[in-house]
Write an enzyme that holds these catalytic residues in place. Sequence first.
Site, short mmCIF file in Angstrom:
data_model
loop_
_atom_site.label_atom_id
_atom_site.label_comp_id
_atom_site.label_asym_id
_atom_site.label_seq_id
_atom_site.Cartn_x
_atom_site.Cartn_y
_atom_site.Cartn_z
N LYS A 32 0.83 -1.21 0.00
CA LYS A 32 0.00 0.00 0.00
C LYS A 32 0.87 1.26 0.00
CE LYS A 32 -3.06 0.62 3.48
NZ LYS A 32 -2.92 1.91 4.18
N ARG A 37 2.91 5.94 -3.30
CA ARG A 37 4.08 6.73 -3.70
C ARG A 37 4.36 6.62 -5.20
NH1 ARG A 37 4.24 5.59 1.60
NH2 ARG A 37 5.61 6.71 3.04
N GLY A 105 -5.13 7.97 5.58
CA GLY A 105 -4.21 8.93 6.20
C GLY A 105 -2.98 9.13 5.35
N ARG A 133 -8.34 12.20 12.77
CA ARG A 133 -6.91 11.90 12.94
C ARG A 133 -6.08 13.18 12.94
NH1 ARG A 133 -5.22 7.00 9.26
NH2 ARG A 133 -3.42 7.10 10.64
N ASP A 330 1.77 -0.98 11.87
CA ASP A 330 0.42 -1.40 11.45
C ASP A 330 0.10 -2.84 11.86
OD1 ASP A 330 -0.04 1.04 10.27
OD2 ASP A 330 0.78 0.41 8.34
N LYS A 357 -4.41 5.89 14.88
CA LYS A 357 -4.53 5.22 13.57
C LYS A 357 -5.99 5.32 13.10
CE LYS A 357 -0.28 4.29 13.05
NZ LYS A 357 0.43 5.01 12.01
C1 S3P Z 1 2.62 4.80 6.28
C2 S3P Z 1 3.18 5.16 7.48
C3 S3P Z 1 2.63 4.75 8.78
C4 S3P Z 1 1.63 3.61 8.65
C5 S3P Z 1 0.69 3.82 7.52
C6 S3P Z 1 1.43 3.92 6.21
C7 S3P Z 1 3.22 5.28 5.02
O1 S3P Z 1 1.95 5.85 9.37
O2 S3P Z 1 0.93 3.44 9.86
O3 S3P Z 1 -0.24 2.76 7.42
O4 S3P Z 1 2.90 4.77 3.94
O5 S3P Z 1 4.06 6.20 5.11
P1 S3P Z 1 2.71 6.95 10.28
O6 S3P Z 1 3.55 7.75 9.39
O7 S3P Z 1 1.60 7.75 10.90
O8 S3P Z 1 3.48 6.17 11.29
#
Ligand code: S3P
Length: 449
Positions: A32, A37, A105, A133, A330, A357
């Site tokens: 994911k 990205r 997020g 969040r 995660d 989260k």
């Molecule tokens: C992610 C970073 C993590 C992770 C999220 C994916 C990413 O979050 O929990 O599922 O792709 O950069 P945080 O940056 O809040 O730790």
Amino acid sequence: MNQDQKNNMSSSSLFSSKSSDLSGEIIIPGDKSISHRCIILSSLAIGESKITGLLNSFDVNCTINSMRSLGSCIDLNSSDECIINGIGIGSLKQSETPLDFGNSGTAARLILGLVSTYPIETHFIGDESLSQRPMKRVIEPLVDFGANFKLRDSEFLPIEVKGAEYPIPITHEMKVASAQVKSAIMLAGLNTPGITTIIEKEKTRDHTETLFKYYGYEIHIEEKDGMNFISFEGQKALNPVNIKVPGDPSSAAYPVVAGLICKDSNIKIRSVLLNPTRDGIYKCLDEMGANITYSNKKNEAGEITYDIEVSSSILNPIDVPANRAPSMIDDYPVLAIAASMANGTSIFRGLSELKVKESDRLLGIYNILSKNGIDTIIEDNNLIIRGNAEGPKGGALIETNLDHRIAMSSIILGMVSDEPIKVDDTETIKTSFPDFIELMKKLGAKLSA
Ligand code: S3P
């Protein structure tokens, strides 16, 4: 089940029942983090990129739709392949509609960074979970580039962004261990003249750095005095690429744990990303004595992948140190399911980040375990789980609160429980692992509507 709980059962609710003899060879959907990205960087490259193995999920679709609104040409050829005609760094246009980030997020925070150094105005919205969040953590460094933000209650979505017309580069020391915040700053730095520098005390997932290199963008990374220094000059060019997204280790963790805790099982999963900034759960499972083998090491998208084979195991309890959190952030919900089947008491330390989260996951894990008869305690930000290899009583209804990982973890626990576990909503699983239920059934899981 009381009336309130019955009202909370949606059409996508599901019962998960005791299962054994799981077997089969599966391919896990694309990672994911890397999928988000790749969409963004391919949109900023000059020319045509081809992405295969893309995760085609609700979350990644938010990134695709947002990048289209900002001017990128994205064709989804099939369920996991896409062609992007990138428009080049500096060429994003103002979106005519608000950008809707749904539950994601990562999409919201990365694209907040991206638009903050363009002279455009953008409106960010999201679902009920995302709108609760914290966003200040990502806004604070972006203000230093010269962008302006209006947040609800100074912290939450909806957010209005007025990007900087003349962005200035920043040097930022990270306050929270967050790859989303780091990546937002990196994306902001791409359209900023001069050198952007980020200093991490705790190393977080490094896919943005790896992909910068893969797209031919010069970046300097150095470890000094126990800190990680990342710097690069903005307004250079990204090259288009052909890229295959490796399998998501966080998604793979669900069938992995199921194969370990269900009786008489053996599962093989092909091409799973295993990077030291993401492999915390696999370290933990190895330390717990899990029967896992890693073979067929390959290089995909600048990352290392392995085929993973798991079989039913007797698990020992584990003490997970707080400094392992960034590499498995995660994956605590599903590790908690494994720990509940271990012979003894496990402790997971330093879980404060779990509270912000998709839901409060510290509480979510506590609810899954304690409602199904597993003795669990939250003490400060630590979680103590008294495991029992015989399996729990089960029988509870789990409210997933728009959190895909709480939904999937509850389903895995149901597979070793005496009575079926009911999950109120499985629609949310489509944010990260759309074929999860079909795939688990194919392996032999007893899941029913
Ligand atoms: C992610 C970073 C993590 C992770 C999220 C994916 C990413 O979050 O929990 O599922 O792709 O950069 P945080 O940056 O809040 O730790």
